[in-house]
Write an enzyme that holds these catalytic residues in place. Structure first.
Site, PDB file in Angstrom:
ATOM      1  N   ASP A 195       0.834  -1.204   0.000  1.00 36.28           N
ATOM      2  CA  ASP A 195       0.000   0.000   0.000  1.00 36.28           C
ATOM      3  C   ASP A 195       0.867   1.252   0.000  1.00 36.28           C
ATOM      4  O   ASP A 195       1.970   1.254   0.555  1.00 36.28           O
ATOM      5  CB  ASP A 195      -0.905  -0.028   1.250  1.00 36.28           C
ATOM      6  N   ASN A 223     -10.667  -2.582  -5.908  1.00 40.44           N
ATOM      7  CA  ASN A 223      -9.847  -1.737  -6.783  1.00 40.44           C
ATOM      8  C   ASN A 223     -10.479  -1.512  -8.163  1.00 40.44           C
ATOM      9  O   ASN A 223     -10.107  -0.583  -8.880  1.00 40.44           O
ATOM     10  CB  ASN A 223      -8.433  -2.329  -6.975  1.00 40.44           C
TER      11      ASN A 223
HETATM   12  C1  FPP Z   1      -1.628   0.121  -3.389  1.00 40.68           C
HETATM   13  O1  FPP Z   1      -1.228   1.470  -3.430  1.00 40.68           O
HETATM   14  C2  FPP Z   1      -1.121  -0.648  -4.517  1.00 40.68           C
HETATM   15  C3  FPP Z   1      -1.866  -1.279  -5.455  1.00 40.68           C
HETATM   16  C4  FPP Z   1      -3.337  -1.231  -5.496  1.00 40.68           C
HETATM   17  C5  FPP Z   1      -1.264  -2.003  -6.580  1.00 40.68           C
HETATM   18  C6  FPP Z   1       0.022  -2.734  -6.328  1.00 40.68           C
HETATM   19  C7  FPP Z   1       0.630  -2.982  -7.629  1.00 40.68           C
HETATM   20  C8  FPP Z   1       1.945  -2.934  -7.922  1.00 40.68           C
HETATM   21  C9  FPP Z   1       3.015  -2.740  -6.943  1.00 40.68           C
HETATM   22  C10 FPP Z   1       2.332  -3.063  -9.337  1.00 40.68           C
HETATM   23  C11 FPP Z   1       2.638  -4.354  -9.941  1.00 40.68           C
HETATM   24  C12 FPP Z   1       2.447  -5.567  -9.156  1.00 40.68           C
HETATM   25  C13 FPP Z   1       2.906  -6.787  -9.533  1.00 40.68           C
HETATM   26  C14 FPP Z   1       2.591  -7.948  -8.659  1.00 40.68           C
HETATM   27  C15 FPP Z   1       3.696  -7.014 -10.731  1.00 40.68           C
HETATM   28  P1  FPP Z   1      -2.355   2.581  -3.531  1.00 40.68           P
HETATM   29  O2  FPP Z   1      -2.557   2.903  -4.959  1.00 40.68           O
HETATM   30  O3  FPP Z   1      -3.573   2.115  -2.819  1.00 40.68           O
HETATM   31  O4  FPP Z   1      -1.688   3.768  -2.777  1.00 40.68           O
HETATM   32  P2  FPP Z   1      -2.393   4.901  -1.899  1.00 40.68           P
HETATM   33  O5  FPP Z   1      -3.053   4.201  -0.746  1.00 40.68           O
HETATM   34  O6  FPP Z   1      -1.257   5.752  -1.473  1.00 40.68           O
HETATM   35  O7  FPP Z   1      -3.356   5.595  -2.783  1.00 40.68           O
END
Ligand code: FPP
Length: 247
Positions: A21, A69
């Site tokens: 996250d 998501n």
């Molecule tokens: C959460 O940060 C992250 C995600 C929803 C996506 C995770 C994906 C990756 C790291 C990319 C690729 C993954 C793989 C397995 C190849 P957020 O967007 O919720 O952050 P925030 O809470 O700060 O808005």
């Protein structure tokens, strides 16, 4: 002594699960769009997989995309899916070179077809690898997983395959995505949020939780070592007393 050397290799968690996250906030801090954060998050994915394999952790599960998501802006969803496809495609060789098997849990059929195809392809190509299993939770919802398990058990009861009185924990385990995967012993969430967010609810009944303020793109190898060292300092009692555990 380096942080890595402080890890007791005889007391490693068999399975680590991570709620990655903070990509969006990391990007915002840098004045960039959210996708920039996801792109940099891939480096942390690689770091986590590499360090777990090097240490001898057998399973690493990453919460890459929840069913919730799907409610994000279309542009971000598309970028995330493209990132997934390109990362899986690019990293399949590395997974094979490092003897890592790829698996996925979630409502995989709901993924865009290119993403689903790439994923199945990588799962097939890495299926005989033995050193570690990397599990991607994609379009995953733990409640949905349990609902589906209950439906399937109810059908077995209706068909006379099992008796309702015989349903036990093992019946549930056999009907969830993780039936062949041991429960995580350590669950890490980055970015300062203290929630489980519909992730591995059944499986984490006895899991040690570790929360860190570090945003996912900044969660490098050293941060993972810190989490494991913290885990190793805890006493896991599974409902028993401290004295019982020492016997
Ligand atoms: C959460 O940060 C992250 C995600 C929803 C996506 C995770 C994906 C990756 C790291 C990319 C690729 C993954 C793989 C397995 C190849 P957020 O967007 O919720 O952050 P925030 O809470 O700060 O808005």
């Amino acid at each position: 002594m380096s942080l890595k050397d402080k890890i007791d290799l005889n007391k490693l968690p068999t399975h680590i699960a991570i709620i990655m996250d903070g990509n969006g906030r990391w990007a915002k801090q840098k004045g960039k769009i959210r996708v920039f954060g996801h792109q940099h998050g891939v480096k942390s994915v690689r770091d986590a997989a590499e360090s777990c394999a090097e240490l001898g952790v057998k399973y690493l599960t990453l919460y890459a995309f929840s069913t919730e998501n799907w409610n994000r802006p279309k542009l971000e969803i598309n970028a995330l899916m493209e990132l997934l496809v390109s990362t899986i495609n690019k990293e399949t060789k590395t997974l094979n070179d490092n003897d890592i098997k790829l698996e996925a849990i979630g409502d995989l059929k709901s993924l865009p077809s290119s993403c689903y195809r790439e994923l199945m392809n990588a799962i097939e190509k890495t299926k005989n690898n033995k050193r570690m299993t990397l599990v991607l939770a994609l379009s995953y919802s733990s409640r949905m997983e349990l609902v589906e398990a209950m439906k399937s058990i109810a059908k077995d009861v209706a068909a006379g395959k099992i008796n309702a009185d015989e349903i036990d924990e093992n019946t549930i385990i056999q009907n969830i995505y993780t039936k062949d995967i041991p429960d995580p012993e350590l669950l890490i969430r980055t970015s300062g949020e203290h929630r489980i967010s519909n992730f591995l609810l059944w499986q984490s009944a006895y899991t040690e939780l570790y929360f860190t303020d570090t945003l996912w793109p900044d969660f490098g190898k050293e941060k993972l070592y810190e989490a494991i060292i913290d885990f190793q300092s805890r006493e896991r009692r599974f409902g028993m007393t401290s004295e019982q555990m020492k016997r």
